[in-house]
Design a protein around this motif. Structure first.
Motif, short mmCIF file in Angstrom:
data_model
loop_
_atom_site.label_atom_id
_atom_site.label_comp_id
_atom_site.label_asym_id
_atom_site.label_seq_id
_atom_site.Cartn_x
_atom_site.Cartn_y
_atom_site.Cartn_z
N ARG A 149 31.17 43.90 -65.13
CA ARG A 149 31.94 43.04 -66.02
C ARG A 149 33.35 43.60 -66.20
NH1 ARG A 149 27.08 43.02 -69.02
NH2 ARG A 149 27.94 44.54 -70.49
N ASN A 150 33.44 44.92 -66.40
CA ASN A 150 34.76 45.54 -66.55
C ASN A 150 35.59 45.40 -65.28
OD1 ASN A 150 34.26 46.37 -69.19
ND2 ASN A 150 33.42 48.34 -68.56
N THR A 151 34.92 45.49 -64.14
CA THR A 151 35.62 45.34 -62.86
C THR A 151 36.17 43.92 -62.71
OG1 THR A 151 34.29 47.06 -61.79
CG2 THR A 151 35.30 45.40 -60.35
N GLU A 152 35.36 42.93 -63.02
CA GLU A 152 35.81 41.55 -62.93
C GLU A 152 37.00 41.30 -63.86
OE1 GLU A 152 31.81 39.11 -61.58
OE2 GLU A 152 32.35 39.18 -63.70
N ASP A 153 36.91 41.83 -65.08
CA ASP A 153 37.99 41.65 -66.05
C ASP A 153 39.28 42.32 -65.55
OD1 ASP A 153 36.25 40.30 -67.69
OD2 ASP A 153 35.93 41.99 -69.07
N PHE A 154 39.13 43.53 -65.03
CA PHE A 154 40.29 44.27 -64.55
C PHE A 154 40.95 43.55 -63.37
CE2 PHE A 154 42.08 47.39 -61.60
CZ PHE A 154 43.00 48.04 -62.41
N ALA A 185 40.77 40.40 -62.58
CA ALA A 185 41.36 39.14 -63.03
C ALA A 185 42.71 39.38 -63.70
CB ALA A 185 40.41 38.44 -64.00
N ALA A 186 42.84 40.50 -64.40
CA ALA A 186 44.09 40.80 -65.11
C ALA A 186 45.18 41.35 -64.19
CB ALA A 186 43.81 41.79 -66.23
N ARG A 199 42.93 52.05 -66.40
CA ARG A 199 41.80 51.84 -67.30
C ARG A 199 40.71 52.82 -66.91
NH1 ARG A 199 38.90 45.93 -68.38
NH2 ARG A 199 37.10 46.70 -69.56
#
Length: 231
Positions: free
Chosen positions: A218-223, A225-226, A189
């Protein structure tokens, strides 16, 4: 909470900080510093990651230097930091990073795989470490060394997240696009942020871009988590 640990290397013990999640255990993240060292900012981000459920190990990468202090009362504080980084031997530093990953794998509190994470200088170091040893994930904020390490891109096989500011004078837009082209593959990403300069996540007013910092986290947390869930 955090404590101090020693990381074995071929040349002695490298000091590090270890941040534990509330549960006391979880997957491991090795967090590599900016050129300014293991600052309060780096510690705060380590604590943020621990709050997400990770065991975070922050090695003191400047441990081999005689005097790794920076006098922020002087106007040349940025030049001082650049000078510290330039004293490092890169292959030795990468070896220290690999040793930190090995120490995380052996840590009794680490109950899952180990990833690497870094800011600026540390983002490039994390990239090189990810090319040198197996890691579960890579997160790099504006990795300053990456443009010179693109020949290693095929060796970085872990799911990866890269952040770059579009107003970065140290890594200009055309270079960012070269990095994008070299690292893009399944599992990577690549995020850019309008108006953000280099080190935009650092709260120092000389660097900070609040909107980009919040969006990148926010993008880091989402990444994570995925691709590297802690809970």
């Amino acid at each position: 909470m955090s404590d101090r640990i020693d990381i074995p290397t071929a040349d002695g013990a490298m000091p590090a900080l270890r941040f534990l999640p509330e549960s006391g255990s979880g997957p491991g993240l090795v967090l590599f510093q900016e050129i300014f060292g293991v600052t309060d900012y780096v510690k705060d981000r380590a604590a943020d990651l621990a709050a997400l459920g990770y065991v975070v190990i922050v090695p003191e990468i400047y441990w081999r230097l005689d005097d790794p202090t920076i006098d922020y009362e002087r106007e040349d504080w940025l030049q001082q930091a650049m000078g510290l980084m330039q004293q490092l031997d890169w292959p030795t530093t990468v070896g220290d990073g690999v040793s930190a990953v090995a120490a995380a794998r052996a840590d009794q509190n680490v109950t899952g795989p180990v990833g690497v994470f870094g800011f600026c200088f540390g983002g490039g170091l994390a990239f090189n470490v990810a090319a040198s040893t197996d890691v579960a994930v890579l997160v790099s904020y504006y990795g300053s060394a990456i443009p010179g390490l693109l020949d290693l891109a095929d060796s970085v096989t872990a799911p990866s997240l890269h952040h770059f500011g579009r107003a970065d004078t140290f890594i200009p837009g055309d270079v960012v696009e070269q990095v994008r082209a070299a690292v893009t593959r399944d599992g990577v990403r690549f995020e850019t942020y309008d108006g953000a300069g280099h080190a935009f996540d650092n709260p120092n007013p000389a660097f900070h871009h609040a909107e980009a910092s919040a969006a990148a986290w926010r993008n880091t947390e989402d990444f994570l988590a995925a691709h590297f869930p802690a809970k």
